[in-house]
Design a protein around this motif. Sequence first.
Motif, PDB file in Angstrom:
ATOM      1  N   THR A   1       0.807  -1.219   0.000  1.00  0.00           N
ATOM      2  CA  THR A   1       0.000   0.000   0.000  1.00  0.00           C
ATOM      3  C   THR A   1       0.843   1.274   0.000  1.00  0.00           C
ATOM      4  N   GLY A   2       1.592   1.546   1.057  1.00  0.00           N
ATOM      5  CA  GLY A   2       2.218   2.843   1.224  1.00  0.00           C
ATOM      6  C   GLY A   2       3.704   2.849   0.957  1.00  0.00           C
ATOM      7  N   GLN A   3       4.454   2.666   2.026  1.00  0.00           N
ATOM      8  CA  GLN A   3       5.905   2.825   1.945  1.00  0.00           C
ATOM      9  C   GLN A   3       6.559   1.813   1.000  1.00  0.00           C
ATOM     10  N   THR A   4       6.103   0.569   1.029  1.00  0.00           N
ATOM     11  CA  THR A   4       6.735  -0.439   0.167  1.00  0.00           C
ATOM     12  C   THR A   4       6.409  -0.189  -1.299  1.00  0.00           C
ATOM     13  N   LEU A   5       5.219   0.353  -1.577  1.00  0.00           N
ATOM     14  CA  LEU A   5       4.890   0.746  -2.943  1.00  0.00           C
ATOM     15  C   LEU A   5       5.888   1.801  -3.422  1.00  0.00           C
ATOM     16  N   VAL A   6       6.150   2.788  -2.566  1.00  0.00           N
ATOM     17  CA  VAL A   6       7.132   3.832  -2.895  1.00  0.00           C
ATOM     18  C   VAL A   6       8.507   3.201  -3.130  1.00  0.00           C
ATOM     19  N   LYS A   7       8.884   2.291  -2.240  1.00  0.00           N
ATOM     20  CA  LYS A   7      10.213   1.669  -2.306  1.00  0.00           C
ATOM     21  C   LYS A   7      10.377   0.850  -3.591  1.00  0.00           C
ATOM     22  N   SER A   8       9.351   0.064  -3.930  1.00  0.00           N
ATOM     23  CA  SER A   8       9.467  -0.805  -5.118  1.00  0.00           C
ATOM     24  C   SER A   8       9.425  -0.002  -6.411  1.00  0.00           C
ATOM     25  N   GLY A   9       8.891   1.237  -6.331  1.00  0.00           N
ATOM     26  CA  GLY A   9       8.874   2.094  -7.512  1.00  0.00           C
ATOM     27  C   GLY A   9      10.047   3.048  -7.575  1.00  0.00           C
ATOM     28  N   PHE A  10      10.589   3.435  -6.404  1.00  0.00           N
ATOM     29  CA  PHE A  10      11.670   4.413  -6.389  1.00  0.00           C
ATOM     30  C   PHE A  10      13.060   3.774  -6.469  1.00  0.00           C
ATOM     31  N   ALA A  11      13.231   2.604  -5.845  1.00  0.00           N
ATOM     32  CA  ALA A  11      14.533   1.922  -5.901  1.00  0.00           C
ATOM     33  C   ALA A  11      14.988   1.694  -7.347  1.00  0.00           C
ATOM     34  N   PRO A  12      14.071   1.362  -8.290  1.00  0.00           N
ATOM     35  CA  PRO A  12      14.511   1.224  -9.682  1.00  0.00           C
ATOM     36  C   PRO A  12      15.109   2.505 -10.272  1.00  0.00           C
ATOM     37  N   ILE A  13      14.720   3.680  -9.760  1.00  0.00           N
ATOM     38  CA  ILE A  13      15.328   4.929 -10.244  1.00  0.00           C
ATOM     39  C   ILE A  13      16.818   4.934  -9.906  1.00  0.00           C
ATOM     40  N   ILE A  14      17.130   4.556  -8.648  1.00  0.00           N
ATOM     41  CA  ILE A  14      18.534   4.527  -8.213  1.00  0.00           C
ATOM     42  C   ILE A  14      19.313   3.497  -9.028  1.00  0.00           C
ATOM     43  N   GLY A  15      18.694   2.309  -9.199  1.00  0.00           N
ATOM     44  CA  GLY A  15      19.366   1.238  -9.934  1.00  0.00           C
ATOM     45  C   GLY A  15      19.547   1.552 -11.401  1.00  0.00           C
ATOM     46  N   THR A  16      18.498   2.069 -12.043  1.00  0.00           N
ATOM     47  CA  THR A  16      18.556   2.357 -13.473  1.00  0.00           C
ATOM     48  C   THR A  16      19.562   3.464 -13.781  1.00  0.00           C
ATOM     49  N   ARG A  17      19.683   4.410 -12.855  1.00  0.00           N
ATOM     50  CA  ARG A  17      20.584   5.554 -13.059  1.00  0.00           C
ATOM     51  C   ARG A  17      22.015   5.245 -12.595  1.00  0.00           C
ATOM     52  N   CYS A  18      22.220   3.999 -12.075  1.00  0.00           N
ATOM     53  CA  CYS A  18      23.546   3.561 -11.612  1.00  0.00           C
ATOM     54  C   CYS A  18      24.129   4.494 -10.544  1.00  0.00           C
ATOM     55  N   LEU A  19      23.266   4.902  -9.616  1.00  0.00           N
ATOM     56  CA  LEU A  19      23.726   5.666  -8.458  1.00  0.00           C
ATOM     57  C   LEU A  19      23.988   4.699  -7.319  1.00  0.00           C
ATOM     58  N   GLY A  20      24.827   5.109  -6.375  1.00  0.00           N
ATOM     59  CA  GLY A  20      25.156   4.240  -5.248  1.00  0.00           C
ATOM     60  C   GLY A  20      24.204   4.454  -4.080  1.00  0.00           C
ATOM     61  N   LEU A  21      24.114   3.458  -3.196  1.00  0.00           N
ATOM     62  CA  LEU A  21      23.261   3.550  -2.009  1.00  0.00           C
ATOM     63  C   LEU A  21      24.068   3.194  -0.766  1.00  0.00           C
TER      64      LEU A  21
ATOM     65  N   GLN B   1      21.259  13.122  -0.606  1.00  0.00           N
ATOM     66  CA  GLN B   1      20.153  12.537   0.161  1.00  0.00           C
ATOM     67  C   GLN B   1      18.834  12.724  -0.566  1.00  0.00           C
ATOM     68  N   ILE B   2      17.932  11.779  -0.344  1.00  0.00           N
ATOM     69  CA  ILE B   2      16.554  11.891  -0.828  1.00  0.00           C
ATOM     70  C   ILE B   2      15.653  11.689   0.375  1.00  0.00           C
ATOM     71  N   LYS B   3      14.634  12.536   0.529  1.00  0.00           N
ATOM     72  CA  LYS B   3      13.644  12.385   1.603  1.00  0.00           C
ATOM     73  C   LYS B   3      12.272  12.214   0.956  1.00  0.00           C
ATOM     74  N   ILE B   4      11.569  11.182   1.370  1.00  0.00           N
ATOM     75  CA  ILE B   4      10.199  10.972   0.887  1.00  0.00           C
ATOM     76  C   ILE B   4       9.270  10.930   2.099  1.00  0.00           C
ATOM     77  N   ASN B   5       8.221  11.742   2.074  1.00  0.00           N
ATOM     78  CA  ASN B   5       7.253  11.761   3.166  1.00  0.00           C
ATOM     79  C   ASN B   5       5.887  11.463   2.563  1.00  0.00           C
ATOM     80  N   PHE B   6       5.397  10.255   2.780  1.00  0.00           N
ATOM     81  CA  PHE B   6       4.131   9.829   2.184  1.00  0.00           C
ATOM     82  C   PHE B   6       3.055   9.823   3.259  1.00  0.00           C
ATOM     83  N   LEU B   7       2.145  10.792   3.202  1.00  0.00           N
ATOM     84  CA  LEU B   7       1.023  10.835   4.137  1.00  0.00           C
ATOM     85  C   LEU B   7      -0.151  10.149   3.446  1.00  0.00           C
ATOM     86  N   CYS B   8      -0.313   8.870   3.749  1.00  0.00           N
ATOM     87  CA  CYS B   8      -1.290   8.090   2.995  1.00  0.00           C
ATOM     88  C   CYS B   8      -2.423   7.611   3.888  1.00  0.00           C
TER      89      CYS B   8
END
Length: 442
Positions: free
Chosen positions: A248-268, A358-365
């Motif tokens: 629903t909330g945070q994991t939806l964000v994570k599963s959609g946002f983590a690919p941005i980091i991976g696709t752009r070859c940025l480090g974590l 840094q990236i900050k995500i605040n999801f008020l869901c």
Amino acid sequence: MSTKKAEAPKGKLGVLVVGLGAVTSTFMTGVLMTRKGLAKPVGSMTQYDKIRVGRGADKKYLHYKDIVPLADLNDIVFGAWDVYPANAYESAINAEVLKEKDINPVREELEAIKPMKAAFDHNYAKRLDGDNVKTVKDRWDMTEQIREDIRRFKAETGVERVVVLWAASTEVYVPVDEKIHGSIEALEAAMKADDKEHIAPSMCYAYAALSEGCPFIMGAPNTTVDIPAMWELAEKTGMPIAGKDFKTGQTLVKSGFAPIIGTRCLGLNGWFSTNILGNRDGLVLDEPANFRTKEVSKLSTLESILVPEEQPDLYGHGNDEDTQYYHKVRINYYPPRNDNKEGWDNIDIFGWMGYPMQIKINFLCRDSILAAPLCLDLVLLSDLAQRAGRCGTQRFLSFFLKSPMHDYTQGEVPVNHLFQQYTMLKNAIREMGGYEADEEID
């Protein structure tokens, strides 16, 4: 795995939900209001999404219902089990998710949905104390009573088919034990021996559902259908199973946002997630043993998207052993928020020459507002899968789930990448509509 076209639905579809709390009452109210033309099922893929079928000159973008024979919303008949005796109307009012003006037009229909007595073990959810509970001799008797409930519901409502959906609380964590969970035979023996430690009430619901010819969906992070015994039972009965835990909330964000980091070859370097929520789910998760179940589910998302072994320069940093980034998840019970949960994500990334950002995500869901369309989609697509002859784990439903089921006995890695999951979903819809599953998962 079957790839045949799904048969057309006949008669009514029964939807039996374990738990008649905030999520379920919101789900039921929304479906009933949509049927009357008084609300829109926003967030539901089965009602809104369009996917491509065919290529070139034959290419068309169609709604799911125009590709596959989905059950109609008008053909759904609801039923439920719950530890509290409140009917669906009272539950919807008590949950304080929806306004009264959005519940009252379907009040009579909701009042008619009275929960059956729940198969419940207080040790699995110590913060819940309802009295609408079955008296059982042992786990086998618990299962038999649930089977009887399903048969009675079918007889009383005249539904042709039933899907069982778990939308109840998170149970205490049950580690998989090969000796007990490894085969139907061992599982049945443990149920008959009343092995309360290894047989959670949710397993009794799943066993009962599959045995009665009903697909089963696990909407919490419980150890239930993600065990070899249940895979065996699903194959034997020809039933689809899906799980686990609504995304629903945070994991939806994570599963959609983590690919941005991976696709752009940025480090974590690290990903810290914290949540506050105040509903019944939050209350149950305030118990450490129940939180452990949720933690395992939420932690698993990232590690299969950003894989240290595949990109050691990018993801092989951060924790004490210096083998991968640091990943922490926290959930805090905070009653003032009720069903409106808030997820904060602090993501420490690095770029060119190792320079930190840094990236900050605040999801008020709103938890139930996000979960209700998932319930609808999972129910309709599980029913569809059954009519297409698909049994066992339905991997294409991982799009809707936080911790996708997979065969860990064979070393299978679950797909958590949202866009890869979406490709799996589209391919399955194409196949069940008699089209070619023509997209690759790269």
